[in-house]
Motif scaffolding. Structure first.
Motif, PDB file in Angstrom:
ATOM      1  N   UNK A   1      -5.811-107.818 -58.755  1.00  0.00           N
ATOM      2  CA  UNK A   1      -5.518-107.154 -60.014  1.00  0.00           C
ATOM      3  C   UNK A   1      -4.043-107.396 -60.343  1.00  0.00           C
ATOM      4  N   UNK A   2      -3.782-107.738 -61.594  1.00  0.00           N
ATOM      5  CA  UNK A   2      -2.406-107.916 -62.050  1.00  0.00           C
ATOM      6  C   UNK A   2      -2.048-106.793 -63.032  1.00  0.00           C
ATOM      7  N   UNK A   3      -0.837-106.809 -63.536  1.00  0.00           N
ATOM      8  CA  UNK A   3      -0.360-105.725 -64.397  1.00  0.00           C
ATOM      9  C   UNK A   3      -1.180-105.592 -65.678  1.00  0.00           C
ATOM     10  N   UNK A   4      -1.599-106.716 -66.254  1.00  0.00           N
ATOM     11  CA  UNK A   4      -2.402-106.653 -67.488  1.00  0.00           C
ATOM     12  C   UNK A   4      -3.781-106.068 -67.218  1.00  0.00           C
ATOM     13  N   UNK A   5      -4.387-106.438 -66.101  1.00  0.00           N
ATOM     14  CA  UNK A   5      -5.693-105.869 -65.743  1.00  0.00           C
ATOM     15  C   UNK A   5      -5.565-104.376 -65.451  1.00  0.00           C
ATOM     16  N   UNK A   6      -4.487-103.991 -64.796  1.00  0.00           N
ATOM     17  CA  UNK A   6      -4.233-102.577 -64.517  1.00  0.00           C
ATOM     18  C   UNK A   6      -4.084-101.808 -65.822  1.00  0.00           C
ATOM     19  N   UNK A   7      -3.293-102.335 -66.719  1.00  0.00           N
ATOM     20  CA  UNK A   7      -3.068-101.696 -68.023  1.00  0.00           C
ATOM     21  C   UNK A   7      -4.367-101.574 -68.811  1.00  0.00           C
ATOM     22  N   UNK A   8      -5.126-102.643 -68.868  1.00  0.00           N
ATOM     23  CA  UNK A   8      -6.395-102.639 -69.602  1.00  0.00           C
ATOM     24  C   UNK A   8      -7.351-101.607 -69.019  1.00  0.00           C
ATOM     25  N   UNK A   9      -7.421-101.531 -67.696  1.00  0.00           N
ATOM     26  CA  UNK A   9      -8.325-100.573 -67.065  1.00  0.00           C
ATOM     27  C   UNK A   9      -7.899 -99.134 -67.374  1.00  0.00           C
ATOM     28  N   UNK A  10      -6.618 -98.854 -67.256  1.00  0.00           N
ATOM     29  CA  UNK A  10      -6.133 -97.495 -67.534  1.00  0.00           C
ATOM     30  C   UNK A  10      -6.398 -97.105 -68.987  1.00  0.00           C
ATOM     31  N   UNK A  11      -6.124 -98.012 -69.902  1.00  0.00           N
ATOM     32  CA  UNK A  11      -6.305 -97.707 -71.325  1.00  0.00           C
ATOM     33  C   UNK A  11      -7.775 -97.630 -71.727  1.00  0.00           C
ATOM     34  N   UNK A  12      -8.680 -98.125 -70.893  1.00  0.00           N
ATOM     35  CA  UNK A  12     -10.109 -98.029 -71.195  1.00  0.00           C
ATOM     36  C   UNK A  12     -10.641 -96.614 -70.980  1.00  0.00           C
ATOM     37  N   UNK A  13      -9.872 -95.797 -70.306  1.00  0.00           N
ATOM     38  CA  UNK A  13     -10.288 -94.421 -70.039  1.00  0.00           C
ATOM     39  C   UNK A  13     -10.011 -93.546 -71.265  1.00  0.00           C
TER      40      UNK A  13
ATOM     41  N   UNK B   1      -3.888 -93.795 -43.491  1.00  0.00           N
ATOM     42  CA  UNK B   1      -4.254 -94.207 -42.135  1.00  0.00           C
ATOM     43  C   UNK B   1      -5.180 -95.416 -42.155  1.00  0.00           C
ATOM     44  N   UNK B   2      -6.111 -95.443 -43.104  1.00  0.00           N
ATOM     45  CA  UNK B   2      -7.082 -96.534 -43.185  1.00  0.00           C
ATOM     46  C   UNK B   2      -6.462 -97.838 -43.686  1.00  0.00           C
ATOM     47  N   UNK B   3      -5.494 -97.727 -44.611  1.00  0.00           N
ATOM     48  CA  UNK B   3      -4.868 -98.907 -45.221  1.00  0.00           C
ATOM     49  C   UNK B   3      -3.337 -98.815 -45.126  1.00  0.00           C
ATOM     50  N   UNK B   4      -2.789 -98.861 -43.913  1.00  0.00           N
ATOM     51  CA  UNK B   4      -1.342 -98.645 -43.754  1.00  0.00           C
ATOM     52  C   UNK B   4      -0.465 -99.701 -44.430  1.00  0.00           C
TER      53      UNK B   4
ATOM     54  N   UNK C   1      -0.165-100.678 -52.940  1.00  0.00           N
ATOM     55  CA  UNK C   1       0.444-102.006 -52.963  1.00  0.00           C
ATOM     56  C   UNK C   1      -0.674-103.043 -53.079  1.00  0.00           C
ATOM     57  N   UNK C   2      -0.609-103.850 -54.130  1.00  0.00           N
ATOM     58  CA  UNK C   2      -1.632-104.875 -54.350  1.00  0.00           C
ATOM     59  C   UNK C   2      -1.221-106.121 -53.555  1.00  0.00           C
ATOM     60  N   UNK C   3      -1.711-106.191 -52.320  1.00  0.00           N
ATOM     61  CA  UNK C   3      -1.315-107.277 -51.419  1.00  0.00           C
ATOM     62  C   UNK C   3      -2.508-108.063 -50.882  1.00  0.00           C
ATOM     63  N   UNK C   4      -3.692-107.829 -51.452  1.00  0.00           N
ATOM     64  CA  UNK C   4      -4.882-108.547 -51.023  1.00  0.00           C
ATOM     65  C   UNK C   4      -5.751-107.795 -50.036  1.00  0.00           C
ATOM     66  N   UNK C   5      -5.265-106.703 -49.472  1.00  0.00           N
ATOM     67  CA  UNK C   5      -6.056-105.933 -48.512  1.00  0.00           C
ATOM     68  C   UNK C   5      -7.165-105.140 -49.206  1.00  0.00           C
ATOM     69  N   UNK C   6      -6.877-104.643 -50.398  1.00  0.00           N
ATOM     70  CA  UNK C   6      -7.837-103.842 -51.158  1.00  0.00           C
ATOM     71  C   UNK C   6      -8.535-104.708 -52.198  1.00  0.00           C
ATOM     72  N   UNK C   7      -9.828-104.450 -52.411  1.00  0.00           N
ATOM     73  CA  UNK C   7     -10.523-105.180 -53.467  1.00  0.00           C
ATOM     74  C   UNK C   7     -10.398-104.423 -54.791  1.00  0.00           C
ATOM     75  N   UNK C   8     -10.787-105.061 -55.870  1.00  0.00           N
ATOM     76  CA  UNK C   8     -10.635-104.481 -57.209  1.00  0.00           C
ATOM     77  C   UNK C   8     -11.412-103.169 -57.327  1.00  0.00           C
TER      78      UNK C   8
ATOM     79  N   UNK D   1     -12.023-100.947 -54.991  1.00  0.00           N
ATOM     80  CA  UNK D   1     -11.262 -99.887 -54.318  1.00  0.00           C
ATOM     81  C   UNK D   1     -10.079 -99.451 -55.170  1.00  0.00           C
ATOM     82  N   UNK D   2      -9.401-100.412 -55.763  1.00  0.00           N
ATOM     83  CA  UNK D   2      -8.246-100.106 -56.609  1.00  0.00           C
ATOM     84  C   UNK D   2      -8.682 -99.249 -57.791  1.00  0.00           C
ATOM     85  N   UNK D   3      -9.777 -99.623 -58.414  1.00  0.00           N
ATOM     86  CA  UNK D   3     -10.298 -98.839 -59.543  1.00  0.00           C
ATOM     87  C   UNK D   3     -10.709 -97.439 -59.098  1.00  0.00           C
ATOM     88  N   UNK D   4     -11.260 -97.322 -57.892  1.00  0.00           N
ATOM     89  CA  UNK D   4     -11.620 -95.998 -57.362  1.00  0.00           C
ATOM     90  C   UNK D   4     -10.389 -95.110 -57.234  1.00  0.00           C
ATOM     91  N   UNK D   5      -9.259 -95.679 -56.764  1.00  0.00           N
ATOM     92  CA  UNK D   5      -8.023 -94.905 -56.649  1.00  0.00           C
ATOM     93  C   UNK D   5      -7.559 -94.436 -58.031  1.00  0.00           C
TER      94      UNK D   5
END
Length: 118
Positions: free
Chosen positions: A1-13, A62-65, A83-90, A92-96
């Motif tokens: 996820x990049x900044x534009x995808x993050x912004x688009x997802x937040x604004x879709x709410x 604890x799960x994703x240090x 932190x979007x570093x590849x450990x979390x999938x999209x 999971x990020x959307x769930x947060x």
């Protein structure tokens, strides 16, 4: 996820607004003037802060240090920095993001929720 995808997802709410109350480098998303997500526009990798249930916040850290840490410049009990570093999938990020949005929405008064037509 990049900044534009993050912004688009937040604004879709529903009823979400965006702004820069802390300066031009920090993008903030709110519902009814209450913050549910903020991110630095210059952070590499992309990071953002989200509200989180205190017990879940500890579990996620604890799960994703390497990807979930106590909220930077925020109340460490109620906020996580993701932190979007590849450990979390999209998903999971959307769930947060969804969890943060819903926590803030649930904290609003009945009158405020009705004004948002929720």
């Amino acid at each position: 996820m990049n900044i534009e995808e993050l912004r688009t997802y937040c604004l879709s709410k529903k009823a979400v607004t965006e702004g820069f109350p802390f300066g031009p480098e920090t993008l903030v998303f709110k519902i009814a003037d209450k913050i549910f997500l903020l991110t630095g526009l210059d952070s590499h990798p992309l990071t953002f802060n989200v509200k989180c249930d205190p017990e879940l916040a500890i579990d996620l850290r604890e799960q994703y240090p390497n990807s979930v840490i106590p909220g930077y410049h925020m109340n460490k009990k109620h906020w996580n920095t993701v932190i979007i570093n590849g450990e979390l999938n999209v998903s999971q990020i959307k769930d947060f993001i969804d969890h943060s949005y819903n926590m803030v929405l649930d904290s609003l008064s009945k009158k405020a929720r009705e004004q948002l037509s929720m």
